[in-house]
Design an enzyme around this catalytic site. Structure first.
Site, PDB file in Angstrom:
ATOM      1  N   MET A   1      20.135  27.153 -41.197  1.00 26.81           N
ATOM      2  CA  MET A   1      20.967  27.913 -40.255  1.00 26.81           C
ATOM      3  C   MET A   1      21.119  29.359 -40.698  1.00 26.81           C
ATOM      4  O   MET A   1      20.941  30.289 -39.907  1.00 26.81           O
ATOM      5  CB  MET A   1      22.338  27.247 -40.103  1.00 26.81           C
ATOM      6  CG  MET A   1      22.303  25.868 -39.482  1.00 26.81           C
ATOM      7  SD  MET A   1      21.522  25.813 -37.858  1.00 26.81           S
ATOM      8  CE  MET A   1      22.747  26.653 -36.852  1.00 26.81           C
ATOM      9  N   ASP A  46      22.633  33.718 -51.346  1.00 28.24           N
ATOM     10  CA  ASP A  46      22.717  32.313 -51.727  1.00 28.24           C
ATOM     11  C   ASP A  46      23.075  32.251 -53.209  1.00 28.24           C
ATOM     12  O   ASP A  46      23.307  33.287 -53.842  1.00 28.24           O
ATOM     13  CB  ASP A  46      21.397  31.580 -51.422  1.00 28.24           C
ATOM     14  CG  ASP A  46      21.639  30.097 -51.095  1.00 28.24           C
ATOM     15  OD1 ASP A  46      22.123  29.375 -51.996  1.00 28.24           O
ATOM     16  OD2 ASP A  46      21.364  29.681 -49.959  1.00 28.24           O
ATOM     17  N   HIS A 106      29.597  29.210 -33.676  1.00 26.77           N
ATOM     18  CA  HIS A 106      28.792  27.990 -33.782  1.00 26.77           C
ATOM     19  C   HIS A 106      27.410  28.251 -33.185  1.00 26.77           C
ATOM     20  O   HIS A 106      27.245  28.318 -31.974  1.00 26.77           O
ATOM     21  CB  HIS A 106      29.503  26.839 -33.050  1.00 26.77           C
ATOM     22  CG  HIS A 106      28.703  25.577 -33.013  1.00 26.77           C
ATOM     23  ND1 HIS A 106      28.917  24.595 -32.069  1.00 26.77           N
ATOM     24  CD2 HIS A 106      27.685  25.120 -33.787  1.00 26.77           C
ATOM     25  CE1 HIS A 106      28.071  23.599 -32.272  1.00 26.77           C
ATOM     26  NE2 HIS A 106      27.314  23.898 -33.298  1.00 26.77           N
TER      27      HIS A 106
END
Length: 732
Positions: free
Chosen positions: A336, A355, A462
């Protein structure tokens, strides 16, 4: 020489010293030209005048004074038409086409000068000319998208496209898919004949062509000896292939009934066997049948009125300055996060993809590299543009790289503690007023907001997977989310070329909550002994993009069990009684059998070593024995449709969703609710019962029938019953 009458006109008439008449499409009462009554009468008057002044005219240019060349049919009028109006609709279609046919057969060259979008009726006007010149600009798109509105190109589009390109190319290349083409693509396809670089060159280029081609006053199909490209249905080569057309259409629509596509196919094939004028009448008859049908009204509501309202900001708080993000921090470089980074970079933002390690972050950036490489290989992107896009993405593990970010989008695992941790890590570096967004599909935003220091700036975004392809973003307001944050989020979604819907906070929000009921219903049928292939066929024939058991494998049963458990625990905590859905037991039994879905290579389906789906698992019959008596397939379809629609009604009742447009577009674009229904809200308000009655009352009556046979979960709530009884509807 200009029109001297003082009467209102939507088609201005002006003849120059060379005898070339420019017909300028310019509705004085609207920002866009449409085929309304004023246009119809104005075009008839203009064409009458062309014939009256024929000896003084050397050619005709059809131009537009609007930003869009011509917007098409008068949809506001069409949605009001009932079967009782069929004769008037037919007469209207024939009237529109009569003027265009007279223009097409005028004994002087006619050229279309296309300065903006010419879709549907706009392109049909252009097809009635002998030559089409378009401005080479991103705003110029041409095509016949009527099929996406449940209609067919009834202004001569089917008849002329088939004669220009032949049946096969006409149907597959233009009519059945409703493709919209940029100017250069339209030139390549032969839909336009010439491009110019600036608006100033457009009309002069049209006049120049008329002067260079004074004899070019007939389209190919009006000339002696014309032969249809690829042959007519009577020619042996095409006759042998023709029976495959309906089968190909059925395959394309997965067995779902799309009346418009069938009508286009019928009008094209029937029209190819007769003369032009008869073909045109056939086209008008099929158009009439679609216009007076409820199906087109449902699709027009969703794909025209609702989509237009959302794009124009109907769900955005008003009076707040437009916002444009410049630098975004994406937290989490998984599937995502990688997709979100790509769409943000494609929209021109500087992107920091963060990350836990540089290596993980680089893997996330590699997703964009892969997408770009594919686009370059297909000629859709240049190496230079690819390098620019990738240059905007910085992959890192360093939180300080987020300095200057005015937007943060978190896309880590569905764990509130982890989400709070990653926000805290970057908080010292991002802008003090940066918009803070969480890409969660189920966790309540109000609870997640407790993990950040600025809950007023915190909001849910979302995204749907795969992010680069899925057009929707569901914006979720928490209890403390400010109106400024909501407006910013709306602008960000539109900045990255996605469609926003706005919902209020609750577990599962709108889309995830509703799709769960459709999936559960599919599994409940399996538990009852409905044949697995019947369930799968019922799903696709209802118009869903994927069969429900296949979808369940993709969604993963382990994740479903986890969400169901969290929902149960939350309900218990809040003192609510949530009845167990019969589909839940199927999830448990499949997990016990070690078949959680595609991710593990074993689910309702078998998968080969490469992960490719093979067929339904043979062991299903043992786990869920097939019943002797099978239900009607219509019941199977309705159970899934009504499960989602009834839950949508509860979302309105609870204030989770407050707009029918958001419910319709959200259900279609986000979770695959069948497009021909117009979306979950329109499915209820436009529901047509077996007796022909249309509306919420008919929907409630059918829901009660399902409840009698399949359980009380299909009983409408008192809210919905009262709404139906009062003749009311959901808020727009």
């Amino acid at each position: 020489m200009t029109t001297s009458t003082t009467e209102q006109t939507a088609v201005r008439y002006e003849r120059d010293a060379d005898g070339i008449v420019t017909l300028t499409l310019d509705d004085p009462n609207q920002s866009a030209n449409t085929m309304n009554d004023l246009y119809i009468s104005s075009m008839q008057t203009a064409v009458d005048r062309l014939y009256a002044e024929q000896d003084d005219v050397t050619g005709v240019v059809v131009a537009s004074a609007k930003k869009t060349f011509f917007a098409g049919g008068d949809l506001k009028k069409m949605v009001q038409a009932t079967p009782a109006d069929a004769a008037d609709v037919f007469a209207m279609a024939e009237g529109v086409k009569a003027a265009l046919r007279r223009l097409e057969t005028y004994p002087r060259p006619v050229v279309a000068a296309i300065n903006g979008a010419a879709l549907g009726g706009g392109l049909e006007i252009c097809l009635a000319t002998n030559h089409r010149i378009a401005l080479d600009h991103p705003a110029v798109v041409v095509g016949l998208p009527e099929v996406s509105l449940g209609l067919l190109p009834g202004g001569g589009g089917v008849t002329r496209i088939v004669r220009m390109f032949g049946l096969q190319e006409g149907l597959m290349g233009f009519l059945l898919e409703g493709k919209q083409l940029k100017a250069a693509q339209a030139l390549e396809k032969g839909l336009v004949d010439e491009l110019v670089a600036s608006p100033e060159e457009l009309v002069p280029a049209a006049k120049a062509w008329i002067q260079a081609n004074p004899e070019a006053a007939q389209n190919p199909w009006d000339r002696p000896g014309y032969k249809m490209p690829g042959g007519t249905p009577k020619s042996p080569a095409l006759a042998a292939f023709l029976p495959a057309f309906p089968a190909l259409l059925r395959k394309q629509t997965k067995g779902a009934l799309y009346p418009a596509a069938r009508a286009i196919l019928s009008a094209a094939v029937e029209g190819a066997q007769v003369d032009f004028d008869t073909a045109s009448r056939i086209e008008s008859r099929y158009l009439t049948s679609l216009v007076v049908d409820q199906g087109s009204k449902n699709m027009i509501q969703a794909f025209f009125f609702d989509l237009q309202a959302i794009k124009s900001g109907s769900l955005r708080p008003q009076g707040i300055e437009p916002y444009r993000a410049t630098k975004v921090g994406v937290l989490g470089a998984g599937m995502m996060g990688a997709g979100i980074a790509y769409v943000c970079a494609r929209a021109g933002m500087q992107v920091v993809l963060k990350d836990v390690s540089d290596e993980n972050a680089a893997k996330g950036k590699a997703y964009s590299e892969k997408l770009n490489a594919k686009a370059v290989s297909k000629g859709r992107l240049t190496e230079e543009k690819s390098a620019e896009l990738l240059g905007r993405i910085t992959a890192t593990a360093d939180p300080s790289a987020l300095a200057g970010c005015d937007l943060v989008i978190e896309a880590v695992f569905e764990d509130p503690g982890l989400k709070a941790k990653v926000f805290a890590e970057v908080a010292p570096y991002v802008n003090a007023d940066a918009l803070l967004c969480s890409n969660t599909s189920t966790l309540p935003i109000t609870e997640l907001a407790e993990g950040v220091d600025r809950p007023a700036d915190f909001i849910g975004l979302h995204f749907f997977s795969p992010v680069d392809k899925m057009p929707l973003v569901e914006i979720i307001k928490g209890e403390k989310t400010s109106e400024v944050a909501l407006a910013k989020a709306y602008d960000v979604v539109q900045q990255i070329k996605k469609t926003p819907i706005v919902v209020n906070d609750s577990r599962g929000f709108y889309t995830s909550r509703v799709i769960g009921f459709m999936v559960n219903e599919g599994m409940a049928m399996l538990a009852e002994g409905v044949r697995p292939w019947t369930i799968e066929r019922a799903t696709t024939q209802a118009g869903y993009p994927a069969p429900v058991l296949q979808l369940s494998d993709e969604l993963n049963l382990e994740l479903m069990a986890k969400i169901a458990k969290a929902t149960r625990e939350a309900a218990e905590r809040d003192g609510l009684d949530v009845p167990e859905h019969p589909g839940t037991a199927v999830v448990d039994r499949m997990l016990e059998a070690g078949r959680p879905g595609r991710l593990r290579g074993k689910g309702f389906y078998e998968y080969d070593e490469s992960g490719k789906r093979v067929t339904l698992w043979e062991g299903l019959a043992e786990l869920f024995p097939v019943a002797e008596v099978q239900p009607p397939i219509q019941d199977c379809q309705d159970r899934m449709l009504f499960a989602e629609a009834l839950e949508t009604a509860k979302c309105f009742e609870e204030g989770v969703i407050t707009s029918a447009a958001a419910a319709n577009i959200g259900s279609i674009m986000g979770i695959g609710f069948p497009p021909m229904t117009g979306g979950a809200a329109q499915f209820m308000t436009g529901y047509q019962g077996a007796d022909g009655e249309i509306g919420l009352a008919a929907f409630v009556r059918r829901a009660d029938q399902l409840a009698e046979t399949y359980g009380d979960r299909f009983r409408p709530t008192q809210y919905l019953r009262d709404l139906a009884a009062s003749g009311g509807s959901f808020p727009a």
